[in-house]
Write a protein that holds these residues in place. Sequence first.
Motif, PDB file in Angstrom:
ATOM      1  N   LEU A  81     -18.344 -31.807  85.366  1.00  0.00           N
ATOM      2  CA  LEU A  81     -17.155 -31.896  84.502  1.00  0.00           C
ATOM      3  C   LEU A  81     -15.953 -32.420  85.296  1.00  0.00           C
ATOM      4  O   LEU A  81     -15.272 -33.371  84.880  1.00  0.00           O
ATOM      5  CB  LEU A  81     -16.826 -30.517  83.919  1.00  0.00           C
ATOM      6  CG  LEU A  81     -15.530 -30.472  83.116  1.00  0.00           C
ATOM      7  CD1 LEU A  81     -15.809 -30.467  81.625  1.00  0.00           C
ATOM      8  CD2 LEU A  81     -14.675 -29.280  83.458  1.00  0.00           C
ATOM      9  N   VAL A  82     -15.697 -31.785  86.445  1.00  0.00           N
ATOM     10  CA  VAL A  82     -14.539 -32.181  87.256  1.00  0.00           C
ATOM     11  C   VAL A  82     -14.735 -33.613  87.774  1.00  0.00           C
ATOM     12  O   VAL A  82     -13.796 -34.431  87.736  1.00  0.00           O
ATOM     13  CB  VAL A  82     -14.334 -31.187  88.425  1.00  0.00           C
ATOM     14  CG1 VAL A  82     -13.193 -31.644  89.331  1.00  0.00           C
ATOM     15  CG2 VAL A  82     -14.039 -29.794  87.886  1.00  0.00           C
ATOM     16  N   MET A  85     -14.209 -36.186  84.960  1.00  0.00           N
ATOM     17  CA  MET A  85     -12.793 -36.305  84.588  1.00  0.00           C
ATOM     18  C   MET A  85     -12.020 -37.083  85.652  1.00  0.00           C
ATOM     19  O   MET A  85     -11.214 -37.958  85.337  1.00  0.00           O
ATOM     20  CB  MET A  85     -12.170 -34.914  84.399  1.00  0.00           C
ATOM     21  CG  MET A  85     -12.579 -34.243  83.094  1.00  0.00           C
ATOM     22  SD  MET A  85     -11.836 -32.612  82.892  1.00  0.00           S
ATOM     23  CE  MET A  85     -10.151 -33.069  82.468  1.00  0.00           C
ATOM     24  N   LEU A  86     -12.293 -36.746  86.918  1.00  0.00           N
ATOM     25  CA  LEU A  86     -11.595 -37.433  88.016  1.00  0.00           C
ATOM     26  C   LEU A  86     -11.985 -38.913  88.070  1.00  0.00           C
ATOM     27  O   LEU A  86     -11.119 -39.792  88.185  1.00  0.00           O
ATOM     28  CB  LEU A  86     -11.956 -36.777  89.351  1.00  0.00           C
ATOM     29  CG  LEU A  86     -10.960 -35.783  89.955  1.00  0.00           C
ATOM     30  CD1 LEU A  86     -11.474 -35.253  91.277  1.00  0.00           C
ATOM     31  CD2 LEU A  86      -9.572 -36.398  90.121  1.00  0.00           C
ATOM     32  N   THR A  89     -10.479 -40.901  85.236  1.00  0.00           N
ATOM     33  CA  THR A  89      -9.031 -41.098  85.426  1.00  0.00           C
ATOM     34  C   THR A  89      -8.768 -42.192  86.459  1.00  0.00           C
ATOM     35  O   THR A  89      -7.899 -43.052  86.265  1.00  0.00           O
ATOM     36  CB  THR A  89      -8.386 -39.779  85.890  1.00  0.00           C
ATOM     37  OG1 THR A  89      -8.685 -38.770  84.929  1.00  0.00           O
ATOM     38  CG2 THR A  89      -6.886 -39.910  86.030  1.00  0.00           C
ATOM     39  N   VAL A 104     -16.189 -41.456  79.373  1.00  0.00           N
ATOM     40  CA  VAL A 104     -15.884 -40.074  79.798  1.00  0.00           C
ATOM     41  C   VAL A 104     -16.225 -39.109  78.663  1.00  0.00           C
ATOM     42  O   VAL A 104     -16.860 -38.066  78.883  1.00  0.00           O
ATOM     43  CB  VAL A 104     -14.395 -39.938  80.223  1.00  0.00           C
ATOM     44  CG1 VAL A 104     -13.979 -38.480  80.298  1.00  0.00           C
ATOM     45  CG2 VAL A 104     -14.161 -40.612  81.567  1.00  0.00           C
TER      46      VAL A 104
END
Lengths: 156, 502
Positions: A81-82, A85-86, A89, A104
Amino acid sequence: MQTDDRKDTGGAVISAVMIGIACLVIWDSMSYTDPDSAVFPRTFAGVLIAASLAYIGMWLFGRAKAGAAQEGGASVRRFLLVAVMLGGTMAMPVVGFIGAALPVFAALTLIAMYDPWTRFRVLVYPLIGTAIVLGFFYLFREVLLVPLPTGSLFEG
Amino acid sequence: MAGFEHLLTALTPLNLAFALFGVVAGTVIGAIPGLTATMSVAVLVPLTFAMPTSSALILMGAIYTGAIYGGAYSAILLNTPGTPSAIATTFDGYPLAKKGDGDYAITIACLASVIGGLVGAVALMTLAPPLSQVALAFGPVEYFWLAIFGLSLIAALSEGSLIKGVAGGALGLLLSCIGVAEVAGDVRMTFGSQTMLSGIQIVAALIGLFCIPVLIDLVAQPGHHLKVDSGSRGFRLGEAVRYLWGDKINAIRSAVIGTVVGILPGAGGSIASLVSYSEAQRTAKPGQTYGKGEPGGIIASESANNATVGGGFIPTLVLGIPGTPPDAVILGALLVQGVRTGPSLFANQGEIVYTFIWGLILATILMLPTGLLIGRYAYRTIITLPKALLVPAIAFMTIIGSYAIRNNISDVIIMIVLGAFGWIIGRFGFTASPIVLGLILGPIAESGFVQAWTIGRATENQMGMFFGRPISIAIIVFTLFTLLSPFVLARLKKIKDQAHAD
């Protein structure tokens, strides 16, 4: 949060990390040209060191008890998940807002999916995801006039 | 009541329509993490330039009051305060929602917000000139101590260890120093990184520290996000009204605290709701378990933060000093409309001001039906949306919301990294609230601290500057009481128990 009789070693480790952060702040403040820039961070780095040392002291004397054990769960999904997202971005300035947001959204749907994939879900979930992404894109870009990234790949 | 004759002016169909639209738009915007009351008011300001002055002000006031209330939705349903003033709403709102009472929590929040909003607006109408003098009594050192008082409250209120709360607050204050120093212009704690140069944006940090840990845990477990009860239970309005009636002192006290704190420029809803929450917890009746899903906690927080809307307008209108960032935007719009703020405003341009205040009261009343309806829809959406859509939808909102604040990708990266850091330290009892409040109060605290330090150095009386002024001494006493009272009370209880045992 209920406490039990376990010593809070994790809390003591985080306190040690906090002391490290505070030391870093004090070291950084040595380079400021104006003493007014340094007085506040140094003061509260001192407070952080004092509080963290107090907690480590409590841990050494067996008075720092751990909170209730945290729930388990799938660590791989948490990490993914992290990471997604990173990654999304960071890709946004290159591939643009929609170019990053749609993959995403799709990846996070897969990560958060625990139910079996039925034909209905395979058809409807991507449609809902696309509608959410495009709806927010329109709201922010056209109504709120937020300049969302267009992507350097697509710029002439 | 003063200016009663202007009620009819506010009651025109056009003004009512603007008030209704403003409340609905504000509530929806405030519910989305990252979209703040300031942003919603700022975006709509240009639309108001062509409107009649009173209608323009009513629209802006309605958006502002709706946005403050809207922050409660995400605080209750996602453990993410939509606005900083809803931090204390998460303490009991989210546990209530986890137990399956999210609908009840939203109704309680709506009723409390209406009460708080009305008390603040009535104070604005009747007591504005004398109350505005309170703001003038506060100098830099008082603001510094007020910020420290706010931090002491959250350290004491945080679950778990007080020392961890103090450490979290200090860490938040240090994080607020990252970037270019406002006082002297030094570049601090960036370690050469361009990403860190613009500092940590408060709302992005708020979203990261509160929302990302929820997402991380949400994705790791199968099953529903909130407990789901079968069957429709309506708004649960009767149940909520009965509870509120039993806890009316808490609601009124919190609204008064919110109004008074709202008068202090910069203090804002976050301190107001924490002070009120602390008071509610201190005066809890036997059986009330604050922090574990007690509706009284939501009443305290929501009543106080909506009261700051009216309170914040007092220095804005009477002194021309905006109490909060949205007040600053509205002050700008007032000047464009030709309104001259100042002590004589209520006498010279009473028609506009009183129509605006009546409009604010109407908007607050309209918040009751609209808030209940939107809240019910939000609750049903959250509980029925499958996790495979809920997680990406929330994650997507956190990304776009953080980006939109300054149109800066760095804010999004910092938000995600802080969120992961918050999740790790949260597992060891370091909660997000003190860190976020440290970040919020950091600029106020540093500005007050450095100014007081400089004045003290110039007058060779630093100790007197920090510890010798009457209001400062009072705030220091409150701070020490907040930090030490749990230990003293626990000690007294132990002595009493021992005496009983003997």
